[in-house]
Design an enzyme around this catalytic site. Structure first.
Site, PDB file in Angstrom:
ATOM      1  CG  ASP A 248     -50.523 -40.599  -0.191  1.00 46.31           C
ATOM      2  OD1 ASP A 248     -50.915 -40.508  -1.356  1.00 46.31           O
ATOM      3  OD2 ASP A 248     -50.883 -39.822   0.719  1.00 46.31           O
ATOM      4  CD  GLU A 325     -48.858 -38.993  -4.863  1.00 47.59           C
ATOM      5  OE1 GLU A 325     -49.715 -38.418  -5.519  1.00 47.59           O
ATOM      6  OE2 GLU A 325     -48.803 -38.943  -3.616  1.00 47.59           O
TER       7      GLU A 325
END
Ligand code: GLC
Length: 603
Positions: A248, A325
């Site tokens: 993330d 990401e």
């Protein structure tokens, strides 16, 4: 990539499904490729997938209960978004404990069962690793904020405020209550969740930095103890059988140590040829009313890469995959995230420039695929996730159609690279944005309403049936079900041979069985055609041609494959079609609106 010739020919003799799936969850498949190169990934937002205890929230047992559905769909790996203990301010992206399971989603035993049930069906499990920040309720942060001299103080980013510049806009509002008069945040950085990226703490009279919500303080990755603690957390899950992580927000791990102010952001049409803003040009405001800025000093810093190289070495000990990401603006940046040789980083950095083409456009997709192909890394493609409006609407426009959904599936599943599906994409789930501020659950929408409606729209409950709450829960679902659940749900689509679901299943099956689709080189065809995107995937003397009509009118096109050794009498033998007939001459291929033809080229 090494290929094992003997094994390939033996494998080709085996029946389709046996060839498709390695028997064991080994690191390499029968052709000698890393498992993640040929895996179809499926993202699950656990809160919204399936509710096993009728509290209105999805949970891990709900996922386990649908493992056969996932197997039948054909996916090889699940990416489950955060399900660790969390106050749920950002629905799990605010982690309060890195080595346990959030009680609303279940227990560690439930998690182990999920992994075991997946493994039984050769489905791997990948977790989300929230590296940039923790919850403000994480014990590390509670200690860090307890005193300026606490041993955890330097685990986060604390700074003194600045004395107010009388000309600067005053930052005020509820986030900065108790700020001493005349004091301002340490610099001008803004949070992408709205407002200043600093929050004042009256106990220790300093400010802490948060790129996201104030309840998500940024970890200080310059502190080696932070790095060690996070890598230990990664090992904890690898040892429990997790096959990798989706990382993330990896581009925001590091910040400029001098905390220099970011410059304002100007749109390209506000800049002269030298890249300087025209006199009088003003930066636009973001959805939360703050001037937009170029995140020069807190995004994509080169220090990120050393940490990713370290994490990759840990992952390699387990044969695990890292999916990033990675919000990159160009291919050079994307390329850096792959790393190189011994300094390898993320095997699968996501390219959001592809996801965000945002138009059914042959020239634009062709261009973006060519760029990704030129990066030298193994491509990874996706259209939808829990942060972006569902592709069904983004690409389908005001009147989304199932034909467009099938066209997107055909593109995603026939390109050279690893595809990631988002739950519900395979049944054509549509977005359902909140209709009032009271309905909004996402912190972004709460703060940005009505300009920014937040991400609830793409996180609605999975549509299992045409019954109450789309079969997601016997309780009250945490978000309303999207409007099309009566026509677009698993149970109805299973019955309909022409459904989006059956198209996805067929396309995934084909991809698993056909080595050209997994491994073949990508050769674009008819590069000037404004309507039909076409390419072949060529592998060991065989070619599969993919023709995608990206227009609402019938198109007839011809292909010259003489360079590949096919004459003018060559034909296409359809392997999978939508709005097109199966057998066609290479010299005249006709596709109806948004038609798809995936066919083997035969002499
Ligand atoms: C990532 C996640 C998003 C989350 C944010 C903060 O962008 O995809 O959902 O809000 O990180 O963790």
């Amino acid at each position: 990539m090494k290929r094992i010739r003997g094994l390939v020919s033996i494998a080709l003799l085996l029946a389709g499904s046996a060839f498709a799936q390695p028997k064991k969850l080994g690191r390499l498949d029968r052709e000698g490729h890393a498992w993640w190169q040929h895996a179809v990934f499926y993202e699950i937002y656990p809160r919204s997938f399936a509710d096993s205890n009728n509290d209105g929230l999805g949970d891990l047992n709900g996922i386990t209960a649908h493992m056969d559905y996932l197997k039948k769909l054909g996916v090889d790996a699940l990416w489950i978004t955060p399900c660790l203990p969390s106050p749920q301010v950002d629905f799990g992206y605010d982690v309060a404990d890195y080595t346990d399971i959030e009680p609303i989603y279940g227990t560690l035993a439930d998690f182990d069962r999920l992994v075991a049930q997946g493994r039984k069906r050769q489905i791997r499990v990948v977790l989300d690793f929230v590296m940039n920040h923790t919850s403000d309720q994480h014990p590390w942060f509670l200690k860090s904020k307890s005193s300026r001299t606490d041993e955890y103080r330097d685990w986060y980013i604390w700074r003194d405020g600045k004395q107010a510049d009388p000309n600067a806009p005053v930052s005020s509002g509820p986030l900065n209550a108790n700020v001493p008069t005349g004091e301002q945040p340490p610099n001008n950085w803004t949070s992408i969740f709205g407002g200043p990226a600093w929050k004042y703490d009256s106990t220790t009279q300093q400010w802490f930095y948060h790129f996201f919500d104030p309840a998500q303080p940024d970890l200080n990755w310059r502190n080696p103890r932070v790095q060690d603690a996070m890598f230990d957390a990664a090992r904890f899950w690898f040892n429990r059988g997790v096959a990798g992580f989706r990382l993330d927000a990896v581009d925001t791990l590091f910040e400029d140590p001098e905390l220099r102010d970011n410059p304002p952001y100007f749109a390209p049409n506000q800049l002269d040829v030298g890249g300087n803003p025209f006199p009088g040009a003003l930066p636009r405001n973001d959805a939360y009313g703050m001037p937009e800025q170029r995140r020069l000093y807190n995004d994509n810093l080169s220090e990120n890469h050393a940490v990713l190289q370290r994490l990759r070495r840990v992952a390699d000990q387990y044969g695990a995959v890292l999916i990033g990401e990675t919000w990159t603006d160009n291919i050079a940046e994307l390329k850096r995230y792959y790393g190189d040789g011994a300094a390898g980083e993320i095997q699968l950095p996501m390219d959001f420039l592809f996801a965000n083409v945002n138009r059914i456009s042959a020239p634009e997709f062709r261009r973006q695929v060519a760029l990704v192909e030129s990066s030298g890394g193994w491509p990874v493609y996706l259209f939808s996730n829990h942060d972006i409006t569902r592709a069904y609407n983004r690409y389908g426009g005001v009147h989304p159609s199932d034909e467009v959904a099938k066209l997107l599936a055909a593109l995603l599943l026939t390109l050279r690279g690893t595809p990631i599906l988002y739950y519900g994409e395979e049944i054509g789930m549509e977005n359902r944005d909140p209709v009032s501020r009271e309905e909004v659950r996402d912190p972004i929408g709460v703060r940005g309403w009505p300009l920014e409606k937040g991400r609830d729209g793409e996180r609605t409950p999975m549509q299992w049936t045409a019954g109450q709450n789309a079969g997601f829960t016997g309780g009250k679902p945490w978000l309303p079900v999207a409007a099309n659940y009566q026509t677009h749900n698993v149970s109805s689509e299973e019955q309909d041979p022409n459904s989006i679901l059956n198209f996805y299943r067929a396309a995934i099956r084909l991809r698993h069985r056909d080595p050209a689709l997994r491994e073949g080189v990508y050769v674009p065809l008819n590069p000037e055609d404004p309507n039909v995107m076409a390419y072949i995937r060529q592998y060991r003397g065989r070619a599969v041609l993919i023709a995608l009509n990206m227009s609402p009118e019938t198109q007839t096109v011809s292909f010259d494959l003489s360079k590949q050794g096919y004459g003018s009498r060559a034909k296409l033998r359809g392997l999978l079609v939508s709005n097109a007939s199966r057998e066609q001459m290479l010299s005249s291929v006709s596709l109806q609106a948004y038609g798809v033809l995936i066919g083997e080229v035969v002499k």
